[in-house]
Design an enzyme around this catalytic site. Structure first.
Site, PDB file in Angstrom:
ATOM      1  N   ASN A 179       0.855  -1.183   0.000  1.00 41.66           N
ATOM      2  CA  ASN A 179       0.000   0.000   0.000  1.00 41.66           C
ATOM      3  C   ASN A 179       0.887   1.227   0.000  1.00 41.66           C
ATOM      4  OD1 ASN A 179      -2.907  -1.035   0.442  1.00 41.66           O
ATOM      5  ND2 ASN A 179      -1.650  -2.185   1.912  1.00 41.66           N
ATOM      6  N   GLU A 180       1.067   1.769  -1.191  1.00 35.57           N
ATOM      7  CA  GLU A 180       1.967   2.899  -1.357  1.00 35.57           C
ATOM      8  C   GLU A 180       1.314   4.173  -0.828  1.00 35.57           C
ATOM      9  OE1 GLU A 180       4.751   2.004  -1.871  1.00 35.57           O
ATOM     10  OE2 GLU A 180       5.139   0.903  -3.708  1.00 35.57           O
ATOM     11  N   PRO A 181       2.114   5.229  -0.575  1.00 33.30           N
ATOM     12  CA  PRO A 181       1.543   6.486  -0.079  1.00 33.30           C
ATOM     13  C   PRO A 181       0.324   6.895  -0.907  1.00 33.30           C
ATOM     14  CG  PRO A 181       3.919   6.621  -0.096  1.00 33.30           C
ATOM     15  CD  PRO A 181       3.569   5.302  -0.723  1.00 33.30           C
TER      16      PRO A 181
ATOM     17  N   SER B 216      -2.587   5.400  -0.293  1.00 30.32           N
ATOM     18  CA  SER B 216      -3.576   4.323  -0.106  1.00 30.32           C
ATOM     19  C   SER B 216      -4.518   4.690   1.037  1.00 30.32           C
ATOM     20  CB  SER B 216      -2.875   3.008   0.250  1.00 30.32           C
ATOM     21  OG  SER B 216      -2.023   2.612  -0.788  1.00 30.32           O
TER      22      SER B 216
END
Ligand code: F6R
Length: 642
Positions: free
Chosen positions: A164-166, A168
């Site tokens: 979950n990348e920034p 998300s």
């Protein structure tokens, strides 16, 4: 959250998530494994299933190793365990070297008694049009299993959990996502090069993770320190996905000292309660205050001390003026142009002894270019000042030579054979075979021993050329080729007896007065840390054996290519003139195989020479900001007592 926890003590009062700090990753991993095992056993007693959420990457490896040990030696059974992995690259074959499916088999599942039907990992082989269904099904399976009892997490340098990348959202579910470029760069060390890193991944969502009844997030090494501080002490924000865990009611971060180093209780302990004002602590507090207030140390006032939270120090040690002077002298006395001591003068505060002179010196370089990258200026000075400088290249570094690069050399060598009229039937067609092998090589296939040897030779020639450039004679160059490194894959073996013996032999042969080595005390990706451990173990054994010379042998640590010491830790700073900076740059350029396509750059995409220059300049600027002489660049060392 820590603020609601009973028995709250001031020391973690800035932290919004409970953090357990361990001396090193082994002890932290052991603790995490014990938590997992305790839950499995508690559930077994109640005849219940235990649902675990599992992570991959370098972080949980030691924890898995400990669980495997507990299975083998302490009869920990996984028969009641159901697992759900966080994520998988997409697309990827389940058997590919870098697939998380394979990772889990290799590190855990193949060694325990889990029922394979209970293992769930997102499938990187699923057709694109079926992914949505696959993800919905994954969520449903978690629900049907009764939800996750304990979720294990790592944290990305950008704060991601799972993939979950920034950005998300807190309600995100299992889905296909695009990997952040910084994540692709950070994970490039697992692949042949950055272009091979998949652009997509399937990951559980933050919403999925946060539904777990309990969460343990682990983090090791100083590389994780900045993001850990943000996640634990910063605001809850989707820009740092791990900070969203602040809203979970049973989450613990399990970290080592290095990953914790940016937390306020470690970085500025005087703000979180009583602290003992040792000279080191005073230096740390005053240096950080000066940098924060952008004032030279000697310009700090009593008011500054009070406003920065250091009134306590004033009460204990008196006036700002006196403390400023003490810190200024400490900083000044670290700077020297004589890394092996200045001959013929008595300087009690000098970082090195002036006798004996000249000194016998060994520079240990984990890879064939760390010597020039990390201490090229000092290397040159040591030699120019008449010391007997030896360089020991610890590993072959063959993994970091790309197939394209080695092919270029093979083309040359084959052409050379033709020009020279060498009969290839007699020379065994090694080169042609190697050429053919590389042309047919599948991506991620492990190199043959021959190809590895050729790649190692390329790096060896580069290292030798650098030594010639510095002026080191041939007999002072030592290629140790430590066996722990020679696996042909990113995954290295642990330090072994042979590694230690080879190192002891060299030390005993040279009997150095000074040893320089890469002091990457925590480096989960490995090689530098193992190289350091080998030297420390070799020195320890020699000391125990009572060799006389060892009492007079000082160990200096430089930082590898990735980080620099904190300014307050530096015990010897070697200045460099603009010309010396250029000379070092050209020395780094000699390592052509490492230019442009370096596969192991971590999360920093600059080339080594750029990073080295920026870092050396930064150190010099910090000294100048603190009110000391402004040099063009500086290399930094810490003395290690063993
Ligand atoms: C892996 C995962 C990632 C990693 C993170 C840290 O399953 O979900 O979030 O935990 O990228 O990676 P390492 O541990 O390699 O530093």
């Amino acid at each position: 959250m820590a603020n609601n926890a009973p028995n709250i003590d001031l020391s973690d009062s800035f932290e919004k998530i409970p953090v357990k700090i361990f001396p090193d990753l082994q002890q932290g991993s052991k603790y995490a494994a014990q938590q997992v095992a305790a839950l499995i056993r508690a559930k077994q007693k109640k005849n219940e299933k235990c649902v675990l959420g599992l992570a991959t990457g370098s972080t949980p490896k030691s924890m898995y190793a400990e669980l495997v040990r507990m299975h083998r030696e302490e009869k920990l059974s996984f028969k009641n365990v159901i697992t759900f992995n966080l994520d998988e690259y997409y697309p990827i074959d389940n058997d590919a070297l870098q697939s998380y499916n394979r990772f889990m088999r290799l590190n855990l599942f193949d060694h325990i008694d889990i029922n394979t039907k209970n293992i769930h990992i997102p499938n990187g082989e699923v057709k694109k049009e079926e992914i949505k269904l696959h993800c919905r099904h994954y969520e449903k399976m978690i629900e049907e299993a009764g939800g996750i009892d304990l979720q294990i997490l790592g944290i990305g340098n950008n704060g991601h959990i799972g993939f979950n990348e920034p950005g998300s959202g807190i309600y995100s579910k299992t889905r296909l996502i695009t990997l952040d470029n910084s994540t692709r760069i950070a994970n490039a060390y697992e692949f042949a090069n950055i272009s091979e890193v998949p652009r997509l991944a399937i990951t559980m969502g933050i919403g999925t993770i946060i539904k777990a009844k309990r969460i343990l997030l682990m983090a090791w090494g100083e590389g994780k320190a900045p993001v850990l501080q943000k996640a634990v002490e910063g605001d809850v924000t989707e820009h740092v996905p791990a900070s969203l865990l602040q809203d979970h009611n049973d989450v613990t971060f399990v970290v080592d000292e290095s990953a914790a180093s940016q937390l306020t209780r470690k970085k500025s302990p005087w703000l979180t309660g009583d602290c003992e004002w040792t000279p080191k602590m005073i230096k740390k507090a005053v240096v950080n205050m000066a940098l924060k207030l952008q004032k030279p140390v000697l310009s700090l006032t009593n008011t500054d001390y009070n406003e920065y939270g250091l009134s306590d120090l004033l009460v204990e040690k008196g006036d700002a003026y006196e403390i400023n002077l003490q810190v200024y002298y400490m900083l000044r006395d670290t700077i020297t142009g004589w890394p092996a001591g200045k001959p013929g003068v008595v300087l009690p505060e000098h970082p090195e002894r002036s006798v004996p002179y000249p000194k016998r010196v060994i520079i240990f370089s984990p890879h064939p270019d760390d010597d020039i990258i990390s201490m090229g200026g000092t290397f040159q000075r040591l030699h120019d000042q008449g010391n007997d400088v030896h360089v020991a290249y610890q590993t072959s570094g063959n993994i970091a030579v790309t197939d394209e690069f080695v092919t270029r050399f093979l083309d040359f060598a084959v052409g050379f054979e033709e020009i020279a009229g060498i009969d290839t039937r007699k020379s065994g067609k090694i080169l042609q075979d190697a050429q053919k092998y590389l042309a047919r090589k599948k991506s991620n296939q492990v190199d043959t021993a021959k190809i590895r040897a050729i790649k190692g030779l390329i790096r060896r020639c580069e290292a030798r050329a650098t030594c010639r450039y510095v002026g080191i004679k041939e007999t002072n160059i030592h290629f140790l080729n430590l066996p722990f490194y020679e696996t042909g894959t990113i995954e290295k073996k642990p330090m072994g007896e042979k590694d230690i013996k080879i190192t002891m032999e060299l030390l005993r042969q040279i009997k150095p007065h000074q040893v320089f080595c890469a002091g990457d005390l925590s480096d989960p990706h490995g090689t530098h840390k193992v190289c350091l451990d080998i030297i420390l173990e070799a020195l320890r054994r020699i000391k125990n054996a009572g060799d006389e010379w060892i009492a007079d042998c000082w160990l200096w640590l430089y930082k590898g290519a990735w980080q620099e010491w904190n300014i307050e830790e530096i015990e010897m700073a070697i200045p460099m003139s603009p010309d010396q900076v250029l000379k070092k740059r050209f020395g780094i350029f000699i390592h052509q195989s490492q230019k442009d396509m370096v596969p192991f750059q971590g999360s920093d995409s600059r080339e080594f020479w750029q990073r080295a220059e920026a870092r050396n300049e930064n150190t010099a600027n910090l000294y100048a900001d603190l009110g000391l002489t402004h040099y063009a660049a500086m290399e930094a060392f810490v003395r290690w007592l063993y």
